[in-house]
Design a protein around this motif. Structure first.
Motif, PDB file in Angstrom:
ATOM      1  N   GLY A 119       0.813  -1.214   0.000  1.00  8.26           N
ATOM      2  CA  GLY A 119       0.000   0.000   0.000  1.00  8.26           C
ATOM      3  C   GLY A 119       0.842   1.258   0.000  1.00  8.26           C
ATOM      4  N   HIS A 120       2.026   1.200   0.614  1.00 10.09           N
ATOM      5  CA  HIS A 120       2.926   2.350   0.576  1.00 10.09           C
ATOM      6  C   HIS A 120       3.328   2.654  -0.869  1.00 10.09           C
ATOM      7  N   CYS A 121       3.606   1.604  -1.630  1.00 11.32           N
ATOM      8  CA  CYS A 121       3.966   1.791  -3.032  1.00 11.32           C
ATOM      9  C   CYS A 121       2.767   2.269  -3.839  1.00 11.32           C
ATOM     10  N   HIS A 122       1.605   1.731  -3.512  1.00 12.85           N
ATOM     11  CA  HIS A 122       0.419   2.112  -4.280  1.00 12.85           C
ATOM     12  C   HIS A 122       0.077   3.580  -4.108  1.00 12.85           C
ATOM     13  N   ARG A 123       0.258   4.127  -2.913  1.00 17.44           N
ATOM     14  CA  ARG A 123      -0.089   5.549  -2.746  1.00 17.44           C
ATOM     15  C   ARG A 123       0.771   6.430  -3.652  1.00 17.44           C
ATOM     16  N   VAL A 124       2.022   6.013  -3.902  1.00 15.71           N
ATOM     17  CA  VAL A 124       2.870   6.764  -4.834  1.00 15.71           C
ATOM     18  C   VAL A 124       2.370   6.593  -6.261  1.00 15.71           C
ATOM     19  N   GLU A 125       2.032   5.360  -6.632  1.00 11.42           N
ATOM     20  CA  GLU A 125       1.519   5.127  -7.984  1.00 11.42           C
ATOM     21  C   GLU A 125       0.214   5.885  -8.209  1.00 11.42           C
ATOM     22  N   LEU A 126      -0.630   5.918  -7.187  1.00 13.40           N
ATOM     23  CA  LEU A 126      -1.893   6.660  -7.294  1.00 13.40           C
ATOM     24  C   LEU A 126      -1.631   8.148  -7.499  1.00 13.40           C
ATOM     25  N   MET A 127      -0.666   8.701  -6.771  1.00 15.07           N
ATOM     26  CA  MET A 127      -0.347  10.110  -6.919  1.00 15.07           C
ATOM     27  C   MET A 127       0.204  10.395  -8.303  1.00 15.07           C
ATOM     28  N   SER A 159      -0.424   8.779 -11.016  1.00 11.27           N
ATOM     29  CA  SER A 159      -1.513   8.672 -11.982  1.00 11.27           C
ATOM     30  C   SER A 159      -2.452   9.870 -11.911  1.00 11.27           C
ATOM     31  N   LEU A 160      -2.799  10.286 -10.706  1.00 10.22           N
ATOM     32  CA  LEU A 160      -3.713  11.421 -10.544  1.00 10.22           C
ATOM     33  C   LEU A 160      -3.111  12.710 -11.102  1.00 10.22           C
ATOM     34  N   ASP A 167      -1.097  12.664 -13.593  1.00 11.74           N
ATOM     35  CA  ASP A 167      -0.863  12.372 -15.010  1.00 11.74           C
ATOM     36  C   ASP A 167       0.615  12.494 -15.364  1.00 11.74           C
ATOM     37  N   ILE A 168       1.469  11.932 -14.502  1.00 17.59           N
ATOM     38  CA  ILE A 168       2.913  11.958 -14.724  1.00 17.59           C
ATOM     39  C   ILE A 168       3.336  10.625 -15.336  1.00 17.59           C
ATOM     40  N   PRO A 169       4.059  10.641 -16.439  1.00 19.68           N
ATOM     41  CA  PRO A 169       4.550   9.383 -17.011  1.00 19.68           C
ATOM     42  C   PRO A 169       5.471   8.654 -16.030  1.00 19.68           C
ATOM     43  N   TYR A 170       5.263   7.367 -15.841  1.00 16.56           N
ATOM     44  CA  TYR A 170       6.101   6.592 -14.925  1.00 16.56           C
ATOM     45  C   TYR A 170       6.168   5.152 -15.392  1.00 16.56           C
ATOM     46  N   GLU A 171       7.194   4.467 -14.918  1.00 14.95           N
ATOM     47  CA  GLU A 171       7.310   3.031 -15.155  1.00 14.95           C
ATOM     48  C   GLU A 171       7.543   2.355 -13.803  1.00 14.95           C
ATOM     49  N   PHE A 204      -7.823   7.503 -11.569  1.00 15.72           N
ATOM     50  CA  PHE A 204      -7.625   6.553 -10.476  1.00 15.72           C
ATOM     51  C   PHE A 204      -7.010   5.263 -10.990  1.00 15.72           C
ATOM     52  N   VAL A 205      -6.070   4.713 -10.222  1.00 20.14           N
ATOM     53  CA  VAL A 205      -5.500   3.405 -10.523  1.00 20.14           C
ATOM     54  C   VAL A 205      -5.517   2.595  -9.231  1.00 20.14           C
TER      55      VAL A 205
END
Length: 214
Positions: free
Chosen positions: A21-29, A31-32, A34-38, A203-204
């Motif tokens: 969940g710690h990792c997901h909160r970063v991925e959610l941010m 995505s919200l 709209d920053i390109p990431y891998e 949202f992701v």
């Protein structure tokens, strides 16, 4: 694409465990905003998070961590604050108003405190078999939710009328609380809050496990 992210730059690298969940909160941010990431999934079972090269990025050997074109950061709440400050899309994810900012900060502290030691800890026991006091974790989760539900019945988001990084920091482990045997059924306002977050266009979600006892 976010106007502050130059098209010639490479995407932000997110080092993660997809069930964290710690990792997901970063991925959610990410995505919200709209920053390109891998995403780079670390083989933590075989010690990838303790490898010498990774410790240069995350000195405590923890996930998540990011590499933003040479700027490396660890700690999920620090990362989402950085992302908001650098790539703010002209929306106040972290308000400038002192009172509103303090309210957001309070929930960031709760994310690192009551959420971590409550629903997060209960899920660690049930999903990953971590040796923690499950009864204590479940009790803390229910105590937290008992406080949160009336707050969210009086306003749509944790820090007020609009979504902020307080909601981003809090969403993941609360959404997945049933995987730790903590039922959300008694908390209608919390469930409605989760649905509001999930309704956002960018949202992701986080991968769900087969463990769900509540």
């Amino acid at each position: 694409m976010n106007a502050k992210f130059p098209t010639e730059n490479v995407p932000i690298k997110l080092y993660r465990n997809p069930l964290s969940g710690h990792c997901h909160r970063v991925e959610l941010m990410l995505s919200l905003l709209d920053i390109p990431y891998e995403t780079i999934d670390l083989d933590m079972a075989n010690g990838a998070h303790k490898a010498r090269d990774y410790l240069k990025i995350s000195p405590f050997g923890q996930v998540p961590a990011i590499d933003d074109n040479g700027i490396t950061l660890a700690d999920s709440n620090a990362i989402i604050t950085y992302l908001e400050k650098k790539y703010n899309d002209f929306y106040e994810w972290y308000p400038e108003d002192p009172v509103k900012a303090a309210e957001v900060q309070r929930w960031l502290s709760i994310a690192a405190g009551e959420i971590a030691y409550g629903p997060c800890a209960a899920r660690l026991v049930k999903v990953f078999g971590v040796d923690l006091d499950y009864d204590e974790a479940k009790q803390k989760a229910d105590a937290l939710f008992t406080v949160m539900d009336p707050i969210l019945s009086s306003r749509p988001y944790l820090a007020g009328d609009f979504i902020t990084i307080a909601d981003v920091a809090s969403y993941s482990y609360i959404s997945h609380a049933p995987e730790g045997g903590v039922s959300l059924a008694p908390y209608p306002a919390i469930r409605a809050w989760l649905e509001r977050i999930e309704a956002h266009v960018r949202f992701v979600g986080m991968k769900r496990t087969l463990v769900s006892a509540a």
